[in-house]
Structure formats: structure tokens, C-alpha cells
Write a protein that holds these residues in place. Structure first.
Motif, PDB file in Angstrom:
ATOM      1  N   GLU A   6     -22.271   9.319 -19.593  1.00 61.42           N
ATOM      2  CA  GLU A   6     -21.570  10.568 -19.874  1.00 61.42           C
ATOM      3  C   GLU A   6     -21.781  11.009 -21.321  1.00 61.42           C
ATOM      4  O   GLU A   6     -22.027  10.178 -22.203  1.00 61.42           O
ATOM      5  CB  GLU A   6     -20.060  10.412 -19.634  1.00 61.42           C
ATOM      6  N   CYS A  22     -23.199  14.054 -17.120  1.00 58.71           N
ATOM      7  CA  CYS A  22     -23.348  12.668 -16.677  1.00 58.71           C
ATOM      8  C   CYS A  22     -24.736  12.534 -16.067  1.00 58.71           C
ATOM      9  O   CYS A  22     -25.029  13.197 -15.060  1.00 58.71           O
ATOM     10  CB  CYS A  22     -22.270  12.328 -15.667  1.00 58.71           C
ATOM     11  N   LEU A  34     -20.435  12.688  -5.908  1.00 56.94           N
ATOM     12  CA  LEU A  34     -20.195  12.258  -7.290  1.00 56.94           C
ATOM     13  C   LEU A  34     -18.794  12.703  -7.700  1.00 56.94           C
ATOM     14  O   LEU A  34     -18.343  13.789  -7.317  1.00 56.94           O
ATOM     15  CB  LEU A  34     -21.241  12.878  -8.212  1.00 56.94           C
ATOM     16  N   TRP A  36     -15.586  12.773 -10.784  1.00 53.75           N
ATOM     17  CA  TRP A  36     -15.056  12.623 -12.142  1.00 53.75           C
ATOM     18  C   TRP A  36     -13.651  12.031 -12.041  1.00 53.75           C
ATOM     19  O   TRP A  36     -12.841  12.475 -11.239  1.00 53.75           O
ATOM     20  CB  TRP A  36     -14.995  13.953 -12.869  1.00 53.75           C
ATOM     21  N   ILE A  69     -16.769  21.436 -11.269  1.00 50.28           N
ATOM     22  CA  ILE A  69     -17.803  20.408 -11.151  1.00 50.28           C
ATOM     23  C   ILE A  69     -19.060  21.040 -10.558  1.00 50.28           C
ATOM     24  O   ILE A  69     -18.989  21.803  -9.598  1.00 50.28           O
ATOM     25  CB  ILE A  69     -17.338  19.258 -10.244  1.00 50.28           C
ATOM     26  N   ARG A  71     -23.641  20.207 -10.134  1.00 46.94           N
ATOM     27  CA  ARG A  71     -24.680  19.185 -10.218  1.00 46.94           C
ATOM     28  C   ARG A  71     -26.052  19.828 -10.223  1.00 46.94           C
ATOM     29  O   ARG A  71     -26.246  20.884  -9.624  1.00 46.94           O
ATOM     30  CB  ARG A  71     -24.547  18.195  -9.062  1.00 46.94           C
ATOM     31  N   LEU A  78     -24.801  15.469 -13.477  1.00 47.47           N
ATOM     32  CA  LEU A  78     -23.512  15.966 -12.997  1.00 47.47           C
ATOM     33  C   LEU A  78     -22.806  16.614 -14.188  1.00 47.47           C
ATOM     34  O   LEU A  78     -22.902  16.115 -15.315  1.00 47.47           O
ATOM     35  CB  LEU A  78     -22.684  14.810 -12.462  1.00 47.47           C
ATOM     36  N   CYS A  95     -17.700   9.588 -15.061  1.00 44.41           N
ATOM     37  CA  CYS A  95     -18.283   9.932 -13.773  1.00 44.41           C
ATOM     38  C   CYS A  95     -18.446   8.639 -12.988  1.00 44.41           C
ATOM     39  O   CYS A  95     -18.612   7.555 -13.565  1.00 44.41           O
ATOM     40  CB  CYS A  95     -19.607  10.666 -13.921  1.00 44.41           C
TER      41      CYS A  95
END
Length: 123
Positions: A6, A22, A34, A36, A69, A71, A78, A95
């Protein structure tokens, strides 16, 4: 070996914004949901939100409407965009990858978790 790193934390005033990143390695990033999570001093680990491998996401009520969030599977990265930050958001942010394809049932059952990045919200 599955690894997560991260970055992006820092000190920000209430109402401010940050973007955390991340980067994953050692696994097929695009195949996994994924997550957090965060941990404030003296408190338990708390789920923040999850994005699945199709890009669908879900959030804890405490951050809904303020955090986003996303990606980028081509970059194995991420993101967590934090807006309208409050002092209660102060925590170490991690993460994590879980066996679950969606929201993990138990926050401590991660397969892998990064070292974290500190977010401090203070005036």
C-alpha cells in the motif's frame, strides 16, 4: 508468494481527500475480489469495502458515499479514494485478499494483507 504493498497515506485536514494505492504481485490479480480494511489505534480491524473481479463494489455504512474503491487489473493496482475525511477515519489502512469472492465473513480471515499505509485526519 502473494504480496500487497500500500501507499498514499498521510496527514490531511478534516474534509480533505486522499487516494490510496495497493499493488499486488505473486498471484493472478484480476481473478480476485479485493478488500480494504482499517485499524484505528486501540480498536479492532474494520472492513471498509470490497470490489469483486467484475468491478462491483460495496462499502461499510460508515464510509458509504465518501470512499470509492476501484481497480486497474492491467497495472495490478487497487485504489481507495477517500473524500470528506473525518477524524474518525484516522487509521492504518490495509488492502487484503480473502478466499471469498465477495465480502469476507470474518475480517481476520484474510489470505494476504499488506503492511498498511497510515491515514491521519487532524486539524
Amino acid at each position: 508468494e502473494m504480496q500487497l504493498v500500500e501507499s498514499g497515506g498521510g496527514l490531511v485536514q478534516p474534509g480533505g481527500s486522499l487516494r490510496l494505492s495497493c499493488v499486488g504481485s505473486g498471484f493472478t490479480f484480476r481473478e480476485h475480489a479485493l478488500t480494504w480494511v482499517r485499524q484505528a489505534p486501540g480498536k479492532a480491524l474494520e472492513w471498509v469495502g470490497t470490489i469483486n473481479n467484475s468491478g462491483k463494489n460495496t462499502y461499510a455504512e460508515s464510509v458509504k458515499g465518501r470512499f470509492t474503491i476501484s481497480r486497474d487489473d492491467d497495472k495490478n493496482t487497487l485504489y481507495l479514494q477517500l473524500n470528506s475525511l473525518k477524524t474518525d477515519d484516522t487509521a492504518m489502512y490495509y488492502c487484503a485478499v480473502y478466499a471469498s469472492t465477495w465480502v469476507p465473513k470474518a475480517v481476520y480471515t484474510y489470505i494476504a494483507r499488506g503492511q498498511g499505509t497510515q491515514v491521519t485526519v487532524s486539524s
